[in-house]
Design a protein around this motif. Structure first.
Motif, PDB file in Angstrom:
ATOM      1  N   ALA A 273     -14.777 -61.686  -5.797  1.00 35.99           N
ATOM      2  CA  ALA A 273     -15.905 -61.715  -4.773  1.00 35.99           C
ATOM      3  C   ALA A 273     -15.189 -62.058  -3.652  1.00 35.99           C
ATOM      4  CB  ALA A 273     -16.871 -62.953  -4.969  1.00 35.99           C
ATOM      5  N   ASP A 274     -14.023 -62.783  -3.550  1.00 38.40           N
ATOM      6  CA  ASP A 274     -13.069 -63.172  -2.264  1.00 38.40           C
ATOM      7  C   ASP A 274     -12.151 -61.858  -1.968  1.00 38.40           C
ATOM      8  OD1 ASP A 274     -11.202 -63.095  -4.171  1.00 38.40           O
ATOM      9  OD2 ASP A 274     -10.438 -65.226  -3.665  1.00 38.40           O
ATOM     10  N   SER A 275     -12.492 -60.769  -2.371  1.00 39.00           N
ATOM     11  CA  SER A 275     -11.667 -59.720  -2.106  1.00 39.00           C
ATOM     12  C   SER A 275     -12.719 -58.723  -1.582  1.00 39.00           C
ATOM     13  CB  SER A 275     -10.824 -59.026  -3.120  1.00 39.00           C
ATOM     14  OG  SER A 275      -9.862 -59.839  -3.332  1.00 39.00           O
ATOM     15  N   LEU A 276     -13.918 -59.014  -1.550  1.00 37.43           N
ATOM     16  CA  LEU A 276     -15.041 -58.235  -0.892  1.00 37.43           C
ATOM     17  C   LEU A 276     -15.594 -58.792   0.423  1.00 37.43           C
ATOM     18  CD1 LEU A 276     -16.469 -57.320  -4.293  1.00 37.43           C
ATOM     19  CD2 LEU A 276     -15.413 -55.555  -2.788  1.00 37.43           C
ATOM     20  N   GLN A 277     -16.335 -58.061   1.270  1.00 41.16           N
ATOM     21  CA  GLN A 277     -16.869 -58.634   2.199  1.00 41.16           C
ATOM     22  C   GLN A 277     -17.840 -57.570   2.746  1.00 41.16           C
ATOM     23  OE1 GLN A 277     -14.017 -59.775   5.326  1.00 41.16           O
ATOM     24  NE2 GLN A 277     -13.943 -57.587   6.202  1.00 41.16           N
ATOM     25  N   PHE A 278     -18.735 -57.967   3.497  1.00 45.71           N
ATOM     26  CA  PHE A 278     -19.791 -57.264   4.173  1.00 45.71           C
ATOM     27  C   PHE A 278     -19.296 -56.934   5.801  1.00 45.71           C
ATOM     28  CE2 PHE A 278     -23.204 -58.794   1.185  1.00 45.71           C
ATOM     29  CZ  PHE A 278     -23.526 -57.353   0.483  1.00 45.71           C
ATOM     30  N   HIS A 279     -19.412 -55.799   6.122  1.00 45.29           N
ATOM     31  CA  HIS A 279     -19.138 -55.622   7.757  1.00 45.29           C
ATOM     32  C   HIS A 279     -20.301 -54.632   8.393  1.00 45.29           C
ATOM     33  CE1 HIS A 279     -16.666 -54.758  11.183  1.00 45.29           C
ATOM     34  NE2 HIS A 279     -17.397 -53.478  11.077  1.00 45.29           N
ATOM     35  N   ASP A 280     -21.126 -55.438   9.047  1.00 43.79           N
ATOM     36  CA  ASP A 280     -22.022 -54.724   9.866  1.00 43.79           C
ATOM     37  C   ASP A 280     -21.620 -53.692  10.790  1.00 43.79           C
ATOM     38  OD1 ASP A 280     -24.649 -55.864   8.575  1.00 43.79           O
ATOM     39  OD2 ASP A 280     -23.761 -57.783   9.498  1.00 43.79           O
ATOM     40  N   HIS A 281     -22.205 -52.525  11.060  1.00 46.88           N
ATOM     41  CA  HIS A 281     -21.760 -51.468  11.932  1.00 46.88           C
ATOM     42  C   HIS A 281     -22.177 -51.980  13.531  1.00 46.88           C
ATOM     43  CE1 HIS A 281     -21.105 -47.741   9.382  1.00 46.88           C
ATOM     44  NE2 HIS A 281     -20.954 -48.810   8.482  1.00 46.88           N
ATOM     45  N   ASP A 282     -21.118 -51.969  14.263  1.00 46.21           N
ATOM     46  CA  ASP A 282     -21.258 -52.150  15.673  1.00 46.21           C
ATOM     47  C   ASP A 282     -22.167 -50.790  16.335  1.00 46.21           C
ATOM     48  OD1 ASP A 282     -20.149 -54.790  15.733  1.00 46.21           O
ATOM     49  OD2 ASP A 282     -18.238 -53.774  15.752  1.00 46.21           O
ATOM     50  N   LYS A 283     -21.823 -49.931  16.015  1.00 44.59           N
ATOM     51  CA  LYS A 283     -22.277 -48.590  16.495  1.00 44.59           C
ATOM     52  C   LYS A 283     -22.731 -47.960  15.274  1.00 44.59           C
ATOM     53  CE  LYS A 283     -20.794 -43.978  18.347  1.00 44.59           C
ATOM     54  NZ  LYS A 283     -19.809 -43.097  18.170  1.00 44.59           N
ATOM     55  N   LEU A 284     -24.175 -47.520  15.504  1.00 45.20           N
ATOM     56  CA  LEU A 284     -24.860 -46.847  14.339  1.00 45.20           C
ATOM     57  C   LEU A 284     -24.738 -45.387  14.477  1.00 45.20           C
ATOM     58  CD1 LEU A 284     -28.160 -49.172  14.365  1.00 45.20           C
ATOM     59  CD2 LEU A 284     -26.262 -48.962  12.585  1.00 45.20           C
ATOM     60  N   ALA A 285     -24.576 -44.858  13.504  1.00 41.39           N
ATOM     61  CA  ALA A 285     -24.956 -43.147  13.270  1.00 41.39           C
ATOM     62  C   ALA A 285     -26.073 -42.855  13.840  1.00 41.39           C
ATOM     63  CB  ALA A 285     -24.593 -42.833  11.947  1.00 41.39           C
ATOM     64  N   HIS A 286     -26.051 -41.433  14.264  1.00 39.64           N
ATOM     65  CA  HIS A 286     -27.265 -41.091  14.875  1.00 39.64           C
ATOM     66  C   HIS A 286     -28.786 -41.132  13.905  1.00 39.64           C
ATOM     67  CE1 HIS A 286     -25.406 -37.785  12.774  1.00 39.64           C
ATOM     68  NE2 HIS A 286     -26.749 -37.248  12.642  1.00 39.64           N
ATOM     69  N   TYR A 287     -28.477 -41.259  12.586  1.00 33.74           N
ATOM     70  CA  TYR A 287     -29.525 -41.141  11.990  1.00 33.74           C
ATOM     71  C   TYR A 287     -30.187 -42.419  11.334  1.00 33.74           C
ATOM     72  CZ  TYR A 287     -25.596 -41.697   8.449  1.00 33.74           C
ATOM     73  OH  TYR A 287     -24.337 -42.067   7.818  1.00 33.74           O
ATOM     74  N   ALA A 288     -29.272 -43.490  11.669  1.00 31.86           N
ATOM     75  CA  ALA A 288     -29.353 -45.134  11.123  1.00 31.86           C
ATOM     76  C   ALA A 288     -30.027 -45.816  12.039  1.00 31.86           C
ATOM     77  CB  ALA A 288     -28.292 -45.553  10.703  1.00 31.86           C
ATOM     78  N   ASN A 289     -31.130 -46.706  11.620  1.00 33.42           N
ATOM     79  CA  ASN A 289     -31.389 -47.962  12.341  1.00 33.42           C
ATOM     80  C   ASN A 289     -30.800 -49.312  11.662  1.00 33.42           C
ATOM     81  OD1 ASN A 289     -32.787 -48.426   9.903  1.00 33.42           O
ATOM     82  ND2 ASN A 289     -34.849 -48.278  10.950  1.00 33.42           N
ATOM     83  N   ALA A 290     -29.911 -49.233  10.618  1.00 35.75           N
ATOM     84  CA  ALA A 290     -29.456 -50.281  10.276  1.00 35.75           C
ATOM     85  C   ALA A 290     -28.108 -49.662   9.345  1.00 35.75           C
ATOM     86  CB  ALA A 290     -30.115 -51.316   9.350  1.00 35.75           C
ATOM     87  N   ALA A 291     -26.917 -50.375   9.406  1.00 33.63           N
ATOM     88  CA  ALA A 291     -25.953 -49.865   8.504  1.00 33.63           C
ATOM     89  C   ALA A 291     -24.839 -50.939   8.234  1.00 33.63           C
ATOM     90  CB  ALA A 291     -25.122 -48.584   9.253  1.00 33.63           C
ATOM     91  N   VAL A 292     -24.373 -51.263   6.896  1.00 32.69           N
ATOM     92  CA  VAL A 292     -23.409 -52.107   6.531  1.00 32.69           C
ATOM     93  C   VAL A 292     -22.389 -51.440   5.627  1.00 32.69           C
ATOM     94  CG1 VAL A 292     -24.802 -53.078   4.544  1.00 32.69           C
ATOM     95  CG2 VAL A 292     -22.938 -54.598   5.605  1.00 32.69           C
ATOM     96  N   ASP A 293     -20.981 -51.801   5.692  1.00 33.61           N
ATOM     97  CA  ASP A 293     -20.081 -51.533   4.772  1.00 33.61           C
ATOM     98  C   ASP A 293     -19.830 -52.530   3.734  1.00 33.61           C
ATOM     99  OD1 ASP A 293     -19.831 -48.928   5.808  1.00 33.61           O
ATOM    100  OD2 ASP A 293     -18.349 -49.735   7.145  1.00 33.61           O
ATOM    101  N   ILE A 294     -19.680 -52.108   2.549  1.00 34.63           N
ATOM    102  CA  ILE A 294     -18.931 -53.152   1.555  1.00 34.63           C
ATOM    103  C   ILE A 294     -17.462 -52.802   1.727  1.00 34.63           C
ATOM    104  CG2 ILE A 294     -18.770 -53.855  -0.913  1.00 34.63           C
ATOM    105  CD1 ILE A 294     -21.328 -53.259  -1.399  1.00 34.63           C
ATOM    106  N   GLU A 295     -16.687 -53.711   2.074  1.00 36.34           N
ATOM    107  CA  GLU A 295     -15.342 -53.611   2.293  1.00 36.34           C
ATOM    108  C   GLU A 295     -14.384 -54.400   1.265  1.00 36.34           C
ATOM    109  OE1 GLU A 295     -14.781 -53.005   6.966  1.00 36.34           O
ATOM    110  OE2 GLU A 295     -14.477 -55.021   6.299  1.00 36.34           O
ATOM    111  N   TYR A 296     -13.342 -53.818   0.811  1.00 36.40           N
ATOM    112  CA  TYR A 296     -12.575 -54.303  -0.238  1.00 36.40           C
ATOM    113  C   TYR A 296     -11.242 -54.532   0.515  1.00 36.40           C
ATOM    114  CZ  TYR A 296      -9.300 -54.896  -4.224  1.00 36.40           C
ATOM    115  OH  TYR A 296      -8.118 -55.177  -4.923  1.00 36.40           O
ATOM    116  N   LYS A 297     -10.381 -55.687   0.028  1.00 33.64           N
ATOM    117  CA  LYS A 297      -9.213 -55.911   0.371  1.00 33.64           C
ATOM    118  C   LYS A 297      -7.973 -55.164  -0.104  1.00 33.64           C
ATOM    119  CE  LYS A 297      -6.244 -59.977   2.035  1.00 33.64           C
ATOM    120  NZ  LYS A 297      -6.237 -61.276   1.915  1.00 33.64           N
ATOM    121  N   PHE A 298      -7.791 -53.981   0.410  1.00 34.46           N
ATOM    122  CA  PHE A 298      -6.689 -52.971  -0.092  1.00 34.46           C
ATOM    123  C   PHE A 298      -5.246 -53.901   0.118  1.00 34.46           C
ATOM    124  CE2 PHE A 298     -10.316 -50.272  -0.061  1.00 34.46           C
ATOM    125  CZ  PHE A 298     -10.039 -49.820  -1.019  1.00 34.46           C
TER     126      PHE A 298
END
Length: 494
Positions: A273-298
């Motif tokens: 769990a400590d190698s994973l995090q949510f990252h909300d998009h600052d800039k949304l794609a043209h099709y989205a009204n909300a977006a978040v990434d699940i990021e892994y610590k590579f």
């Protein structure tokens, strides 16, 4: 046991090649940049990851089904989706080195450099300005920002940059047997559109009721300007996507539900769990009204592995407008404004994970180097700490020696297990070296046939992670190991 220093990406690349997980494509011809082949162990690990995802989607949910859409699609598909007009990255070349870069990645790297130097406010300001310029399609401003930040080419060391240009990422080809009658089609840059154009086919043939989802695993192709970081960014890659169709107005509830569900899935695979995090998009794609990434610590830092997007009705509405075919759902349960029925275009919540990125995350997490023993007798031990259900081989059967009938007995034991889970037999070299071979490819259990086996039909199970050993009856092996390596163990944790 002491944990060794942090793993580098080069460690991962070297191990993946040496032990049959990932090879450079067409290596005998010096390879092809950003294209890789999965070797004999890599394909097993990747297939196990895909199976875990597929079962988590279609087996655990009564309202999610799967499809397998074609790679080639009618060209108007990509007009409706916005890919023909807007699927591009800002490209910039250094005039001295002739090396090509993505302009946004140069600026993002500079922001990371500023943050690492203790200037997070400057880093955020830089990213905000970059986002503003890209949103305004001010490519001249992007170039001026690169120069103002004194960003140099890594090869030439100069700031002699070209203008910034948009570079379309789709691969095109021709369909048709006669050149003059052929037309341009595209290798799909994402798998989602195959789901959208089949929305009503699936809904009607499966008698699906909103909310419901359609899942798909398939290849996608993008002509990346700068493909890098091993299998993290490739020109040919595999996506695992699920489009979840919901009533308009309920999309944010489902968005948050899938956001949490997908994080839980990655933890169930064994990612900490400590190698994973949510990252909300600052800039949304043209099709989205909300977006978040699940990021892994590579090894190269936190990067996107999966995206969860609220796509509104953008895709279905655009396909309806361009095709002139209604993409509406008849909701018999809807009671709005006193009307007993309702027709609407569903909103969509998307979960999209890269199979290759997930493979890389799981591989990086599993790669373990430990110091075993103390003082002068201490040695380093390397192994892949994979979840038993994901390992290429679940068990290896090893005769202590090759004489006195032990080899034949071990082959008999191996044959009895093969129909239950993937098993290998190995009788080459000393037993310690064979343990090491299995550790390096992530085999969770080694079964040793020795002289006691010939007397009482028991064997020794050696556990990969702890190196502990236990005596078990041959008759109990299927049940004991089969339980631990079953895909059920992952699904139960979701």
């Amino acid at each position: 046991m002491d944990q060794a220093p942090a793993t580098s990406l080069q460690d991962i690349v070297g191990h993946a090649k040496e032990y049959g997980f990932v090879f450079p494509s067409s290596e005998i011809y010096d390879g092809l940049q950003a294209v890789y082949d999965y070797g004999q162990n890599g394909v097993e690990l990747k297939n196990n990851l895909k199976t875990a995802w597929w079962k988590a989607m279609t087996q655990l949910h009564d309202n999610i089904v799967g499809i397998d859409a074609a790679i080639f699609m009618h060209p108007l598909t990509w007009k409706a989706s916005g890919h023909i007009d807007g699927f591009s990255d800002p490209m910039i070349d250094n005039k001295d080195s002739k090396k090509r870069y993505r302009a946004d990645q140069l600026l993002e790297a500079k922001a990371e450099e500023l943050a690492a130097a203790g200037e997070p406010e400057k880093a955020q300001a830089l990213l905000a300005e970059m986002g503003r310029l890209l949103s305004a399609e001010d490519l001249t401003g992007v170039r001026e920002l690169i120069i103002a930040q004194d960003i140099k080419c890594a090869v030439s060391g100069t700031t002699n940059w070209t203008e910034v240009r948009q570079f379309n990422l789709m691969f095109s080809t021709q369909v048709g047997s006669v050149a003059e009658d052929s037309s341009t089609i595209y290798l799909r840059p994402e798998t989602a559109q195959g789901i959208f154009v089949n929305f009503l086919n699936v809904q009607k043939s499966g008698r699906m009721k909103v909310p419901f989802g359609i899942a798909q695993i398939g290849k996608a192709f993008r002509n990346e300007i700068v493909a890098r970081q091993f299998t993290f960014r490739m020109r040919e890659f595999e996506q695992m996507e699920m489009q979840f169709f919901v009533r308009p107005g309920t999309e944010m509830t489902w968005y948050n539900a899938w956001k949490e569900a997908r994080m839980k899935f990655h933890v169930a695979l064994g990612l900490p769990a400590d190698s994973l995090q949510f990252h909300d998009h600052d800039k949304l794609a043209h099709y989205a009204n909300a977006a978040v990434d699940i990021e892994y610590k590579f090894p190269f830092g936190f990067r996107e592995m999966e995206g969860i997007h609220s796509r509104t009705d953008f895709d279905l509405r655009n396909h309806q407008d361009l095709s002139k075919k209604k993409q509406q759902y008849f909701d018999a349960e809807l009671n709005e404004d006193g009307k007993p029925y309702g027709n609407y275009i569903p909103y969509v919540v998307e979960t999209s994970v890269g199979a290759d990125r997930m493979f890389l995350a799981v591989f990086c997490n599993a790669y373990t180097v430990e110091s075993v023993g103390e003082g002068d007798s201490a040695k380093q031990r390397t192994y892949l700490k994979l979840h038993p259900a994901l390992a290429p081989f679940k068990a290896a059967v090893l005769p202590l020696v090759k004489k006195d009938g032990l080899a034949e007995k071990a082959q008999e034991v191996a044959a009895s297990l093969k129909s239950t889970f993937r098993t290998t037999y190995d009788d080459g070299a000393a037993i310690g070296k064979r343990y090491t071979r299995q550790d390096l490819i992530g085999t969770p259990y080694c079964i040793v046939v020795d002289y006691q086996t010939m007397e009482d039909e028991t064997v020794t199970i050696r556990h990969r992670d702890t190196m502990e050993q236990e005596r078990v009856a041959i008759a109990d092996l299927k049940a004991k190991i089969g339980y631990e390596v079953a895909m059920e163990r992952i699904l139960e944790a979701i």
